[in-house]
Design a protein around this motif. Structure first.
Motif, PDB file in Angstrom:
ATOM      1  N   VAL A 112      10.616  -1.611   0.732  1.00 47.73           N
ATOM      2  CA  VAL A 112      10.096  -1.044  -0.603  1.00 47.73           C
ATOM      3  C   VAL A 112      10.606   0.091  -1.264  1.00 47.73           C
ATOM      4  O   VAL A 112      10.421   0.653  -2.356  1.00 47.73           O
ATOM      5  CB  VAL A 112       8.396  -0.702  -0.894  1.00 47.73           C
ATOM      6  CG1 VAL A 112       7.714  -2.386  -0.400  1.00 47.73           C
ATOM      7  CG2 VAL A 112       7.948   0.100   0.388  1.00 47.73           C
ATOM      8  N   ILE A 113      11.452   0.742  -0.437  1.00 47.22           N
ATOM      9  CA  ILE A 113      12.181   1.947  -0.882  1.00 47.22           C
ATOM     10  C   ILE A 113      12.911   1.790  -2.343  1.00 47.22           C
ATOM     11  O   ILE A 113      12.614   2.506  -3.376  1.00 47.22           O
ATOM     12  CB  ILE A 113      13.204   2.482   0.129  1.00 47.22           C
ATOM     13  CG1 ILE A 113      12.401   3.130   1.199  1.00 47.22           C
ATOM     14  CG2 ILE A 113      14.184   3.500  -0.640  1.00 47.22           C
ATOM     15  CD1 ILE A 113      13.269   3.653   2.381  1.00 47.22           C
ATOM     16  N   PRO A 114      13.636   0.507  -2.384  1.00 43.71           N
ATOM     17  CA  PRO A 114      14.388   0.434  -3.751  1.00 43.71           C
ATOM     18  C   PRO A 114      13.454   0.334  -4.930  1.00 43.71           C
ATOM     19  O   PRO A 114      13.661   0.774  -6.043  1.00 43.71           O
ATOM     20  CB  PRO A 114      15.023  -0.834  -3.617  1.00 43.71           C
ATOM     21  CG  PRO A 114      15.460  -0.991  -2.095  1.00 43.71           C
ATOM     22  CD  PRO A 114      14.263  -0.287  -1.414  1.00 43.71           C
ATOM     23  N   GLY A 144      22.761   0.494   4.234  1.00 47.19           N
ATOM     24  CA  GLY A 144      21.731   1.260   3.936  1.00 47.19           C
ATOM     25  C   GLY A 144      20.858   0.896   2.674  1.00 47.19           C
ATOM     26  O   GLY A 144      21.384  -0.059   2.036  1.00 47.19           O
ATOM     27  N   VAL A 145      19.679   1.590   2.417  1.00 44.67           N
ATOM     28  CA  VAL A 145      18.762   1.304   1.225  1.00 44.67           C
ATOM     29  C   VAL A 145      18.524   2.670   0.677  1.00 44.67           C
ATOM     30  O   VAL A 145      18.251   3.619   1.287  1.00 44.67           O
ATOM     31  CB  VAL A 145      17.663   0.758   1.574  1.00 44.67           C
ATOM     32  CG1 VAL A 145      17.988  -0.862   2.195  1.00 44.67           C
ATOM     33  CG2 VAL A 145      16.746   1.469   2.731  1.00 44.67           C
ATOM     34  N   GLY A 146      18.344   2.721  -0.762  1.00 48.70           N
ATOM     35  CA  GLY A 146      18.141   3.912  -1.415  1.00 48.70           C
ATOM     36  C   GLY A 146      19.071   4.883  -1.409  1.00 48.70           C
ATOM     37  O   GLY A 146      20.279   4.732  -1.226  1.00 48.70           O
ATOM     38  N   GLN A 147      18.696   5.723  -2.805  1.00 50.48           N
ATOM     39  CA  GLN A 147      19.812   6.700  -3.319  1.00 50.48           C
ATOM     40  C   GLN A 147      20.456   7.614  -2.229  1.00 50.48           C
ATOM     41  O   GLN A 147      21.651   8.082  -2.406  1.00 50.48           O
ATOM     42  CB  GLN A 147      19.186   7.455  -4.364  1.00 50.48           C
ATOM     43  CG  GLN A 147      18.693   6.865  -5.497  1.00 50.48           C
ATOM     44  CD  GLN A 147      18.094   7.695  -6.450  1.00 50.48           C
ATOM     45  OE1 GLN A 147      18.672   9.000  -6.576  1.00 50.48           O
ATOM     46  NE2 GLN A 147      17.013   7.248  -7.222  1.00 50.48           N
ATOM     47  N   SER A 173      12.556   7.935   4.020  1.00 47.56           N
ATOM     48  CA  SER A 173      11.630   7.390   5.011  1.00 47.56           C
ATOM     49  C   SER A 173      11.902   8.342   6.327  1.00 47.56           C
ATOM     50  O   SER A 173      13.115   8.508   6.379  1.00 47.56           O
ATOM     51  CB  SER A 173      11.362   5.996   5.055  1.00 47.56           C
ATOM     52  OG  SER A 173      12.252   5.573   5.524  1.00 47.56           O
ATOM     53  N   SER A 174      10.945   8.158   7.052  1.00 45.65           N
ATOM     54  CA  SER A 174      11.296   8.790   8.357  1.00 45.65           C
ATOM     55  C   SER A 174      12.561   7.957   8.993  1.00 45.65           C
ATOM     56  O   SER A 174      13.556   8.407   9.760  1.00 45.65           O
ATOM     57  CB  SER A 174      10.258   8.636   9.456  1.00 45.65           C
ATOM     58  OG  SER A 174       9.136   9.608   9.104  1.00 45.65           O
ATOM     59  N   SER A 195       0.859  -1.265  -0.021  1.00 47.64           N
ATOM     60  CA  SER A 195      -0.026  -0.053   0.070  1.00 47.64           C
ATOM     61  C   SER A 195       0.852   1.335   0.221  1.00 47.64           C
ATOM     62  O   SER A 195       0.558   2.078  -0.727  1.00 47.64           O
ATOM     63  CB  SER A 195      -0.907  -0.012   0.960  1.00 47.64           C
ATOM     64  OG  SER A 195      -1.900  -0.882   1.293  1.00 47.64           O
ATOM     65  N   ALA A 196       1.800   1.399   0.867  1.00 47.28           N
ATOM     66  CA  ALA A 196       2.879   2.466   0.984  1.00 47.28           C
ATOM     67  C   ALA A 196       3.404   2.355  -0.312  1.00 47.28           C
ATOM     68  O   ALA A 196       3.764   3.662  -1.017  1.00 47.28           O
ATOM     69  CB  ALA A 196       3.772   2.202   2.046  1.00 47.28           C
ATOM     70  N   ALA A 197       3.697   1.563  -0.937  1.00 49.80           N
ATOM     71  CA  ALA A 197       4.741   1.675  -2.222  1.00 49.80           C
ATOM     72  C   ALA A 197       3.714   2.092  -3.452  1.00 49.80           C
ATOM     73  O   ALA A 197       4.237   2.800  -4.358  1.00 49.80           O
ATOM     74  CB  ALA A 197       5.246   0.245  -2.608  1.00 49.80           C
ATOM     75  N   LYS A 198       2.714   1.841  -3.575  1.00 50.11           N
ATOM     76  CA  LYS A 198       1.584   2.081  -4.587  1.00 50.11           C
ATOM     77  C   LYS A 198       1.298   3.476  -4.283  1.00 50.11           C
ATOM     78  O   LYS A 198       1.232   4.191  -5.375  1.00 50.11           O
ATOM     79  CB  LYS A 198       0.291   1.245  -4.291  1.00 50.11           C
ATOM     80  CG  LYS A 198      -0.700   1.376  -5.636  1.00 50.11           C
ATOM     81  CD  LYS A 198      -1.958   0.657  -5.480  1.00 50.11           C
ATOM     82  CE  LYS A 198      -2.890   0.996  -6.370  1.00 50.11           C
ATOM     83  NZ  LYS A 198      -3.553   2.089  -6.428  1.00 50.11           N
ATOM     84  N   ALA A 199       1.098   3.998  -3.149  1.00 54.57           N
ATOM     85  CA  ALA A 199       0.675   5.387  -3.119  1.00 54.57           C
ATOM     86  C   ALA A 199       1.908   6.166  -3.403  1.00 54.57           C
ATOM     87  O   ALA A 199       1.767   7.409  -3.848  1.00 54.57           O
ATOM     88  CB  ALA A 199       0.432   5.606  -1.636  1.00 54.57           C
TER      89      ALA A 199
END
Length: 244
Positions: free
Chosen positions: A202-204, A237-240, A216-217, A173-177
């Motif tokens: 789901v960040i990547p 870590g994850v993400g850019q 994300s927080s 749900s978070a990824a879709k939104a």
């Protein structure tokens, strides 16, 4: 018989975390994000079962005492207060004052200061903002960002006040939104607010789908705690944000 023993000097990086009583997510996230050489100690702060401006402001009366429950012999490199919306209501300066009053720490941070630092690090100032909060809480958070030069021209919320529900919103749900909000060309990055909302895995996926950084927080809080004490968080870590 009294048995002799040796005492060693402990000099590993020490991090502290003040977690909301109602939070079921942040501790697991930070243990994944922080480097293995850092020691993490946690304390809990009383918090309401619902997220409203009133329940958030009431935490101000307990943060100092919660910080004081962190191990007394330890001098911390950084202590994080794990509440995004609570920071926006109580104020960054007040939280730092309360935590310093209860714990011996070189630095204090929270998701709001961490987000602002992350945006400056990435060179972005227009966010798509995804919130789980009711309107009064989301509005205050967006005002605080605006005061710090960060616009949120695209906004969406799950609009629930119940912490138990927030912790159980699915990652899909978070990824879709977040992906839908990020499509708007007016934004440079996405911020998914709330330490109790599960988003780390789901960040990547969102970044790959949108081509934009996703914050994300819990992700920004871990990143900022590491930067404040000279630790390299990139390995876990994850993400850019962690590779920038």
């Amino acid at each position: 018989m009294r048995i002799p023993y040796d005492v060693e000097k402990r000099d590993e990086p020490r991090l502290g975390l003040i977690v909301l009583q109602s939070d079921e997510t942040i501790e697991n996230d930070l243990r994944r994000l922080l480097p293995s050489e850092a020691t993490l100690h946690t304390s809990r702060v009383p918090s309401g079962e619902e997220v409203t401006a009133t329940t958030l402001s009431e935490m101000e009366n307990h943060i100092g005492a919660s910080a004081g429950l962190l191990p007394r012999p330890a001098r911390f490199d950084a202590v994080g207060y794990g509440c995004t919306s609570g920071t926006s209501v109580i104020g960054v300066k007040k939280i730092a004052e309360l935590v310093h009053g209860g714990a011996d720490t070189r630095a204090v941070t929270e998701p709001v200061s961490a987000l602002i630092a992350a945006c400056r690090h990435l060179g972005v100032n227009r966010l798509a903002f995804l919130s789980p909060y009711v309107a009064e809480v989301s509005s205050r958070m967006r005002d605080v960002l605006a005061e710090n030069g960060i616009e949120t021209p695209v906004f969406g919320s799950f609009e629930t006040a119940e912490e138990a529900v927030v912790a159980r919103i699915t990652m899909s749900s978070a990824a879709k939104a977040a992906s839908e909000l990020a499509v708007d060309p007016a934004v440079e990055a996405v911020f998914i607010s709330c330490t109790n909302l599960r988003t780390l895995d789901v960040i990547p996926e969102i970044e790959q789908k949108t081509g934009k950084p996703v914050l994300s927080s819990n992700q920004v809080l871990a990143w900022h705690m590491c930067r404040l004490c000279g630790l390299d968080a990139a390995a876990n870590g994850v993400g850019q944000l962690f590779s920038a």
